[in-house]
Design a protein around this motif. Sequence first.
Motif, PDB file in Angstrom:
ATOM      1  N   TYR A 232       0.837  -1.199   0.000  1.00  0.00           N
ATOM      2  CA  TYR A 232       0.000   0.000   0.000  1.00  0.00           C
ATOM      3  C   TYR A 232       0.876   1.255   0.000  1.00  0.00           C
ATOM      4  N   ASP A 234       0.510   5.911  -0.760  1.00  0.00           N
ATOM      5  CA  ASP A 234      -0.372   7.058  -0.969  1.00  0.00           C
ATOM      6  C   ASP A 234      -0.633   7.222  -2.468  1.00  0.00           C
ATOM      7  N   GLY A 235      -1.905   7.304  -2.817  1.00  0.00           N
ATOM      8  CA  GLY A 235      -2.248   7.592  -4.194  1.00  0.00           C
ATOM      9  C   GLY A 235      -2.063   9.076  -4.488  1.00  0.00           C
ATOM     10  N   ASP A 333      -2.721   3.389  -5.174  1.00  0.00           N
ATOM     11  CA  ASP A 333      -2.619   3.285  -3.718  1.00  0.00           C
ATOM     12  C   ASP A 333      -2.346   1.853  -3.271  1.00  0.00           C
TER      13      ASP A 333
END
Length: 474
Positions: A232, A234-235, A333
Amino acid sequence: MAVILVRTLRVGPPPQTDPLAVSLSDGVSDSGERLAALIRVPTVSIEGLETDSLAFAELHEQMASLWPTVHARLSLERIGHHSLLYRWEGRDPQRSPVILMAHQDVVPADTSDSWTAPPFSGLRADGFIWGRGALDDKGSLVAILDAVTGLLETGFQPSRTVYLAFGHDEEIGGVAGAGEIAAVLRARGIRPAFVLDEGGFATYGAIPGVDRPVAVVGIAEKGSASFRLTAYGDGGHSSVPPKEMAITMLAEGLSRLHAAPFPARLDGATAALFQSVTHAMPVHLRALFANRWLTDPLLLRVLASRPTTNATIRTSTAFTMLSAGTKPNVLPDRAQAVVNFRLLPGDSVEDVAAHIARVLDGSGMDIERLSGSEAVGPAPTDNSAFRFLARAIRSTHPDSGLIVAPYMATGGTDAKHFAGLTDHLYRYIPFDLHTARDGILLHGVDERVAEDQMIQAVRFYATLLTGLDQFDAE
């Protein structure tokens, strides 16, 4: 040095058994045309897609038409909708039965590849039958039914009951097909003397340094486990990328797994294979395998250097699927990968899960188990069942100096579903495979089988069935 020399010179061939007397009835000619007819029915299995019921219905109609004697004289059950279980009553039904297996389904064929003939044409040309399923595994299915037909037409009845088990979904795991057949037999208390499924071949040039043909009989098969890894991040927009991104974190995790393979070990079926052929090796290779107490580190390095042999000495790690992102200028993300492990007997699915968790500790990645089946075997080779199969195999190669040797199948077969019924699970397809000439035909472009190999395969199964009189199960 003297110890090494003595051990090398003492290596001799393992005990050999005489071939069975060849038995082949009249009336089983032109197996190639029947195989071509089945190839033309595209019984393709694809993971996640519904079974093509119409294709299997057509195949079953073809089988009933091509082998009317079998369908008139043997009982037939349809199991799991499309799998077939035939029962041929033996003269002494109290004796433990034998099970001969093949599967009806095939893998897809990409028609954009450079096939010599369309993959479902069943073309007969240049002495071959061409098409998907010729080797894997409709050739065996045809040979079994032709052998049974020929024997039925002579009035033959086997000494013990014989089951013919033809699953319909082997290429996607066999759970609904052979798995259900095995469950039915288990519920009826059936304990077969042995099971013979697809697997090894009579190989030429497959084992470095051995110039004699080697018929490899599968006594074990690797397990399989797939895991999904998810990283995962941060988009956002790609114009302002953070230091750590989902894709880079996933890549780091995959690099860690790639750098941490399972340890190599030469044991079980693979050790038995080399032990069976050491006597036929040149002296320098014979010295290596005869003195494993000293040479194992070197042997493992050599075997690990080739993908085909590396797969026989360790639980393997393969990165098979990747998924991340939807647009070139958008940071995803999350990023995902699927990793497939093929388990050496002795390693479990839980061992693999623990290995992944240990290697990826602290990575923050999610680890999801998608599937898992344990390794099976090894089956015994110092018993009457293996010796009997070896005799039947030698009957088709009487003057070739053929060596019959156990090995481990690195791919899965339907035989694994019968592990709860017997330990005597063996895997052999009665075709010759010349490594230099044939390349990779199983699941590959231009899959084909020679016309004369179909004759050989029918002879093998007929000889095995008539030879059951000489088989005493232990």
